[in-house]
Design a protein around this motif. Structure first.
Motif, PDB file in Angstrom:
ATOM      1  N   LEU A 247      -8.890   6.770   4.801  1.00 48.18           N
ATOM      2  CA  LEU A 247      -7.527   7.210   5.089  1.00 48.18           C
ATOM      3  C   LEU A 247      -7.168   8.467   4.308  1.00 48.18           C
ATOM      4  N   LYS A 248      -6.487   9.386   4.971  1.00 46.34           N
ATOM      5  CA  LYS A 248      -6.007  10.596   4.311  1.00 46.34           C
ATOM      6  C   LYS A 248      -5.017  10.224   3.215  1.00 46.34           C
ATOM      7  N   GLY A 249      -5.232  10.759   2.028  1.00 38.48           N
ATOM      8  CA  GLY A 249      -4.303  10.510   0.932  1.00 38.48           C
ATOM      9  C   GLY A 249      -4.559   9.248   0.143  1.00 38.48           C
ATOM     10  N   VAL A 250      -5.579   8.480   0.524  1.00 40.23           N
ATOM     11  CA  VAL A 250      -5.935   7.266  -0.213  1.00 40.23           C
ATOM     12  C   VAL A 250      -7.246   7.534  -0.951  1.00 40.23           C
ATOM     13  N   GLY A 251      -7.141   7.648  -2.277  1.00 37.83           N
ATOM     14  CA  GLY A 251      -8.307   7.907  -3.097  1.00 37.83           C
ATOM     15  C   GLY A 251      -8.703   6.699  -3.915  1.00 37.83           C
TER      16      GLY A 251
ATOM     17  N   LEU B 202       0.836  -1.201   0.000  1.00 40.50           N
ATOM     18  CA  LEU B 202       0.000   0.000   0.000  1.00 40.50           C
ATOM     19  C   LEU B 202       0.875   1.258   0.000  1.00 40.50           C
ATOM     20  N   VAL B 203       1.987   1.219   0.715  1.00 42.67           N
ATOM     21  CA  VAL B 203       2.934   2.338   0.681  1.00 42.67           C
ATOM     22  C   VAL B 203       3.467   2.535  -0.735  1.00 42.67           C
ATOM     23  N   ARG B 204       3.826   1.453  -1.385  1.00 35.05           N
ATOM     24  CA  ARG B 204       4.360   1.563  -2.751  1.00 35.05           C
ATOM     25  C   ARG B 204       3.336   2.180  -3.701  1.00 35.05           C
ATOM     26  N   ILE B 205       2.084   1.786  -3.569  1.00 34.77           N
ATOM     27  CA  ILE B 205       1.046   2.342  -4.439  1.00 34.77           C
ATOM     28  C   ILE B 205       0.849   3.826  -4.157  1.00 34.77           C
ATOM     29  N   ILE B 206       0.902   4.228  -2.895  1.00 34.06           N
ATOM     30  CA  ILE B 206       0.812   5.656  -2.563  1.00 34.06           C
ATOM     31  C   ILE B 206       1.972   6.412  -3.209  1.00 34.06           C
ATOM     32  N   LEU B 207       3.169   5.827  -3.181  1.00 32.85           N
ATOM     33  CA  LEU B 207       4.322   6.470  -3.814  1.00 32.85           C
ATOM     34  C   LEU B 207       4.139   6.602  -5.322  1.00 32.85           C
TER      35      LEU B 207
ATOM     36  N   PRO C 154      -9.392   0.785 -11.992  1.00 31.73           N
ATOM     37  CA  PRO C 154      -8.858   2.123 -11.711  1.00 31.73           C
ATOM     38  C   PRO C 154      -9.070   3.069 -12.893  1.00 31.73           C
ATOM     39  N   ALA C 155     -10.278   3.578 -13.023  1.00 33.67           N
ATOM     40  CA  ALA C 155     -10.679   4.299 -14.231  1.00 33.67           C
ATOM     41  C   ALA C 155      -9.954   5.628 -14.430  1.00 33.67           C
ATOM     42  N   SER C 156      -9.274   6.134 -13.403  1.00 34.76           N
ATOM     43  CA  SER C 156      -8.542   7.393 -13.572  1.00 34.76           C
ATOM     44  C   SER C 156      -7.076   7.173 -13.938  1.00 34.76           C
TER      45      SER C 156
ATOM     46  N   VAL D 291      -7.034   2.756  -4.110  1.00 39.30           N
ATOM     47  CA  VAL D 291      -7.825   1.613  -3.645  1.00 39.30           C
ATOM     48  C   VAL D 291      -8.007   0.588  -4.756  1.00 39.30           C
ATOM     49  N   GLU D 292      -8.330   1.051  -5.963  1.00 37.56           N
ATOM     50  CA  GLU D 292      -8.573   0.119  -7.068  1.00 37.56           C
ATOM     51  C   GLU D 292      -7.298  -0.626  -7.454  1.00 37.56           C
TER      52      GLU D 292
END
Length: 230
Positions: free
Chosen positions: A153-157, A67-72, A176-178, A161-162
């Motif tokens: 969670l803050k910063g998780v859109g 999840l950290v990697r995806i946020i990055l 993840p349509a965006s 998530v997708e």
């Protein structure tokens, strides 16, 4: 959007085939099943398979580090995110919420974190440590429950998530349509006059239910294969 055959409608017209036939979590075997179905009912996806072959599963282990990697990876190149992630893992070893919280802002900025992403990942780590988020429990939840748990969670859109649903939990209908790569690939594969908006891509994806995550892998495979060939 141009008219095209709906794979969903096609499934419903086949005896013994329906949404319940999609697995809870993709494997190499069920990925092949999904690819076979989508390429049978969508000629544009079939061309991807013919030219570039079957897409990878692109699976990642569920948990904090993924999840950290995806946020990055939010709004930066994959290469840049991977470099930051690798430096983070070297600085923590192992990368756990507790170890992450030991790192100060100066260290994280040197690793490659922006001020915003320091806040996002620190909030995530604090939520896990405090017991407010049980990442292991997500594997037993349905897709909407996972979305509800992570979007708080803050910063998780929605994109984050997708992608977590698609890669870490390997859910067959995550979408993840965006995602920019999917938007560009869909424009080219579907020969659209302009890049679709995320809303338009979401509408386009409806025809690929309950295998939208397989369609995403095909489109990413197309996009990355073409980029590598240039």
């Amino acid at each position: 959007m141009p008219h095209a055959m709906s794979c969903t409608a096609n499934m419903m017209n086949q005896p013994g085939v329906g949404a319940s036939d999609a697995p809870r979590s993709l494997t190499k075997t069920s990925l092949a099943q999904g690819v076979a179905h989508l390429t049978k009912c969508d000629p544009d996806l079939a061309r991807i398979l013919t030219v570039y072959g079957r897409p990878p599963l692109w699976a990642r282990a569920p948990g904090f580090s993924t999840l950290v990697r995806i946020i990055l990876e939010q709004q930066v190149s994959l290469a840049s995110a991977r470099a930051t992630y690798d430096r983070l893992r070297a600085a923590t070893a192992p990368l756990t919420p507790q170890n992450f919280l030991k790192l100060d802002d100066t260290t994280l900025k040197r690793i490659g974190f922006s001020r915003q992403k320091i806040a996002y990942v620190r909030h995530l780590a604090q939520a896990v440590v405090a017991g407010e988020l049980n990442l292991r429990a997500l594997t037993a939840m349905d897709d909407d429950a996972v979305r509800g748990a992570l979007l708080r969670l803050k910063g998780v859109g929605p994109w984050t998530v997708e992608v977590y649903l698609l890669m870490a939990l390997r859910r067959p209908d995550a979408w993840p349509a965006s995602d920019l790569g999917l938007l560009l690939a869909a424009q080219q594969v579907k020969r659209l006059p302009a890049r679709p908006t995320p809303v338009e891509l979401h509408e386009l994806g409806e025809r690929w239910r309950p295998w939208r995550a397989v369609a995403a892998r095909l489109l990413w495979h197309y996009y990355l294969s073409r980029a590598a060939a240039k």
